[in-house]
Motif scaffolding. Structure first.
Motif, PDB file in Angstrom:
ATOM      1  N   GLN A  69      49.790  -0.347  18.757  1.00  0.00           N
ATOM      2  CA  GLN A  69      48.397   0.076  18.885  1.00  0.00           C
ATOM      3  C   GLN A  69      47.925  -0.223  20.296  1.00  0.00           C
ATOM      4  N   THR A  70      46.834   0.426  20.680  1.00  0.00           N
ATOM      5  CA  THR A  70      46.241   0.199  21.996  1.00  0.00           C
ATOM      6  C   THR A  70      45.109  -0.806  21.862  1.00  0.00           C
ATOM      7  N   PRO A  71      45.249  -1.994  22.441  1.00  0.00           N
ATOM      8  CA  PRO A  71      44.206  -3.018  22.308  1.00  0.00           C
ATOM      9  C   PRO A  71      43.021  -2.728  23.229  1.00  0.00           C
ATOM     10  N   ILE A  72      41.927  -3.413  22.965  1.00  0.00           N
ATOM     11  CA  ILE A  72      40.768  -3.386  23.854  1.00  0.00           C
ATOM     12  C   ILE A  72      40.810  -4.649  24.707  1.00  0.00           C
ATOM     13  N   TYR A  73      40.802  -4.471  26.029  1.00  0.00           N
ATOM     14  CA  TYR A  73      40.892  -5.622  26.926  1.00  0.00           C
ATOM     15  C   TYR A  73      39.521  -6.260  27.138  1.00  0.00           C
ATOM     16  N   ASN A  74      39.455  -7.555  26.906  1.00  0.00           N
ATOM     17  CA  ASN A  74      38.248  -8.332  27.154  1.00  0.00           C
ATOM     18  C   ASN A  74      38.322  -9.072  28.482  1.00  0.00           C
ATOM     19  N   GLN A  75      39.478  -9.671  28.769  1.00  0.00           N
ATOM     20  CA  GLN A  75      39.680 -10.426  30.002  1.00  0.00           C
ATOM     21  C   GLN A  75      41.130 -10.268  30.444  1.00  0.00           C
ATOM     22  N   TYR A 133      47.424 -14.167  32.266  1.00  0.00           N
ATOM     23  CA  TYR A 133      47.151 -14.141  30.829  1.00  0.00           C
ATOM     24  C   TYR A 133      46.070 -13.108  30.550  1.00  0.00           C
ATOM     25  N   GLN A 134      45.850 -12.816  29.267  1.00  0.00           N
ATOM     26  CA  GLN A 134      44.894 -11.789  28.904  1.00  0.00           C
ATOM     27  C   GLN A 134      44.248 -12.122  27.561  1.00  0.00           C
ATOM     28  N   ASN A 135      43.063 -11.577  27.346  1.00  0.00           N
ATOM     29  CA  ASN A 135      42.349 -11.697  26.087  1.00  0.00           C
ATOM     30  C   ASN A 135      42.029 -10.289  25.610  1.00  0.00           C
ATOM     31  N   VAL A 136      42.511  -9.921  24.434  1.00  0.00           N
ATOM     32  CA  VAL A 136      42.343  -8.560  23.928  1.00  0.00           C
ATOM     33  C   VAL A 136      41.846  -8.592  22.488  1.00  0.00           C
ATOM     34  N   SER A 137      41.294  -7.476  22.051  1.00  0.00           N
ATOM     35  CA  SER A 137      40.905  -7.287  20.652  1.00  0.00           C
ATOM     36  C   SER A 137      41.879  -6.303  20.004  1.00  0.00           C
ATOM     37  N   VAL A 138      42.379  -6.650  18.806  1.00  0.00           N
ATOM     38  CA  VAL A 138      43.313  -5.789  18.076  1.00  0.00           C
ATOM     39  C   VAL A 138      42.845  -5.638  16.632  1.00  0.00           C
ATOM     40  N   LYS A 139      43.176  -4.500  16.043  1.00  0.00           N
ATOM     41  CA  LYS A 139      42.848  -4.249  14.649  1.00  0.00           C
ATOM     42  C   LYS A 139      43.927  -4.858  13.751  1.00  0.00           C
ATOM     43  N   LYS A 141      44.958  -6.002   9.477  1.00  0.00           N
ATOM     44  CA  LYS A 141      44.685  -5.869   8.052  1.00  0.00           C
ATOM     45  C   LYS A 141      44.961  -7.221   7.402  1.00  0.00           C
ATOM     46  N   ILE A 142      43.914  -7.834   6.857  1.00  0.00           N
ATOM     47  CA  ILE A 142      43.998  -9.173   6.290  1.00  0.00           C
ATOM     48  C   ILE A 142      43.541  -9.113   4.827  1.00  0.00           C
ATOM     49  N   ASN A 143      44.456  -9.388   3.915  1.00  0.00           N
ATOM     50  CA  ASN A 143      44.130  -9.375   2.485  1.00  0.00           C
ATOM     51  C   ASN A 143      43.462  -8.068   2.067  1.00  0.00           C
ATOM     52  N   GLY A 144      43.956  -6.975   2.635  1.00  0.00           N
ATOM     53  CA  GLY A 144      43.441  -5.658   2.290  1.00  0.00           C
ATOM     54  C   GLY A 144      42.250  -5.205   3.102  1.00  0.00           C
ATOM     55  N   ASP A 145      41.637  -6.091   3.898  1.00  0.00           N
ATOM     56  CA  ASP A 145      40.473  -5.745   4.717  1.00  0.00           C
ATOM     57  C   ASP A 145      40.890  -5.466   6.157  1.00  0.00           C
ATOM     58  N   ILE A 146      40.241  -4.469   6.775  1.00  0.00           N
ATOM     59  CA  ILE A 146      40.491  -4.156   8.180  1.00  0.00           C
ATOM     60  C   ILE A 146      39.508  -4.971   9.021  1.00  0.00           C
ATOM     61  N   VAL A 147      40.033  -5.819   9.890  1.00  0.00           N
ATOM     62  CA  VAL A 147      39.198  -6.687  10.726  1.00  0.00           C
ATOM     63  C   VAL A 147      39.665  -6.589  12.171  1.00  0.00           C
ATOM     64  N   THR A 148      38.807  -7.032  13.062  1.00  0.00           N
ATOM     65  CA  THR A 148      39.158  -7.097  14.485  1.00  0.00           C
ATOM     66  C   THR A 148      39.566  -8.521  14.836  1.00  0.00           C
ATOM     67  N   GLY A 149      40.787  -8.675  15.355  1.00  0.00           N
ATOM     68  CA  GLY A 149      41.264  -9.979  15.781  1.00  0.00           C
ATOM     69  C   GLY A 149      41.124 -10.146  17.283  1.00  0.00           C
ATOM     70  N   THR A 150      40.974 -11.383  17.732  1.00  0.00           N
ATOM     71  CA  THR A 150      40.908 -11.702  19.157  1.00  0.00           C
ATOM     72  C   THR A 150      42.148 -12.482  19.541  1.00  0.00           C
ATOM     73  N   MET A 151      42.876 -11.997  20.552  1.00  0.00           N
ATOM     74  CA  MET A 151      44.152 -12.611  20.918  1.00  0.00           C
ATOM     75  C   MET A 151      44.162 -13.028  22.379  1.00  0.00           C
ATOM     76  N   LEU A 152      44.490 -14.295  22.615  1.00  0.00           N
ATOM     77  CA  LEU A 152      44.787 -14.798  23.953  1.00  0.00           C
ATOM     78  C   LEU A 152      46.303 -14.862  24.077  1.00  0.00           C
ATOM     79  N   SER A 153      46.845 -14.158  25.070  1.00  0.00           N
ATOM     80  CA  SER A 153      48.305 -14.111  25.203  1.00  0.00           C
ATOM     81  C   SER A 153      48.698 -14.371  26.643  1.00  0.00           C
ATOM     82  N   PHE A 154      49.852 -15.025  26.816  1.00  0.00           N
ATOM     83  CA  PHE A 154      50.301 -15.471  28.132  1.00  0.00           C
ATOM     84  C   PHE A 154      51.425 -14.572  28.639  1.00  0.00           C
TER      85      PHE A 154
END
Length: 283
Positions: A69-75, A133-139, A141-154
């Motif tokens: 998927q294509t993430p949304i870049y925050n930082q 490093y970067q901070n992105v938002s990704v979609k 699926k958690i327990n059947g619900d679609i949520v937006t996750g925030t990921m800090l990755s190096f």
């Protein structure tokens, strides 16, 4: 007026003329003490449809059993921006314009002004950018619900300070983090759950057009390269605007173990890659 006063004025006039003749003008800076500088205004854009490249700069193919998927870049943090005159220039031997970590915020485009010191006539044909490093938002699926996750990755091994806030979660930022390490906050039943993991060594994509002369040094750095065409020419130009486009096209990639349409970290999906998918200079 006495002859002594006339002699004093006669001697003072050439001294004043000498001082005026030595004054520096803006278009003729002296060599050495006051090197000429060009103000470089960078516009850095994130492009979700720019070519998705592999490590060698070719178009990449999504492996079987993987989803993207294509993430949304925050930082995003950048250590250095380096211009090269030719493709044989070693790491760190180009013209470095940024030598400290900078955190950029994604608001469609990012503005940064730096200064090019020194050379009066130089043409640069290649660009290197060293990311951290970067901070992105990704979609997710958690327990059947679609949520937006925030990921800090190096993107590279990191020994300095880094953001401690990930969504609503706080982590200690006084420990070394390794290339491919990540933290992901997801919403589970109305509250944030912080997940932590590590991609396999060498799995992050680093599009490097100069791979044939300067291959990527895994773990020690995370650097992307691209050609500059036409070359950037500096000839005591007072200012110059440069646009750098960063490809985010399907840059978040995982090994699929559940529903192939969604990233489900609690159902066995494992992150394999979050590397940037290419850079290019737009003139």
């Amino acid at each position: 007026m006495s002859s002594r006063k006339y002699n004093f004025i006669f001697l003072l006039i050439p001294l004043i003329l000498l001082i005026l003749s030595c004054r520096r003008t803006d278009d003729s800076p002296p060599d050495g003490r006051y090197p000429y500088q060009t103000a470089l205004h960078f516009i850095i854009k994130f492009d979700s449809i720019q070519d998705r490249l592999d490590n060698n700069g070719g178009l990449s193919v999504i492996p079987g059993g993987h989803s993207v998927q294509t993430p949304i870049y925050n930082q995003i943090a950048i250590n250095e921006i380096e211009f090269l005159e030719d493709s044989l220039t070693a790491y760190g031997y180009g013209k470095t314009l940024l030598s400290e970590e900078n955190l950029f915020m994604n608001n469609g485009s990012l503005d940064l002004t730096m200064y090019m010191p020194g050379e009066t006539q130089t043409t640069f044909h290649w660009l290197r950018i060293y990311f951290s490093y970067q901070n992105v938002s990704v979609k997710c699926k958690i327990n059947g619900d679609i949520v937006t996750g925030t990921m800090l990755s190096f993107l590279k091994t990191h020994t300095g300070l880094y953001p401690s806030q990930i969504g609503d979660s706080i982590i200690r930022n006084d420990s070394s983090r390794y290339q491919g390490e990540w933290f992901l906050e997801v919403d589970t039943s109305g509250f944030g759950t912080l997940l932590h993991g590590q991609t396999p060594q060498g799995s992050l994509t680093q599009p490097n057009i100069l791979h044939y002369s300067w291959p990527v040094q895994t773990n020690s750095m995370y650097v992307l390269t691209c050609p500059i065409n036409p070359g950037l020419y500096f000839n005591k130009t007072p200012s110059k605007t440069i646009t750098i486009s960063v490809s985010t096209n399907k840059s978040f990639e995982w090994v699929e173990h559940s529903d192939p349409n969604y990233f489900e970290p609690l159902d066995g999906d494992t992150i394999i890659d979050f590397g940037i998918r290419g850079i290019k200079v737009i003139q």
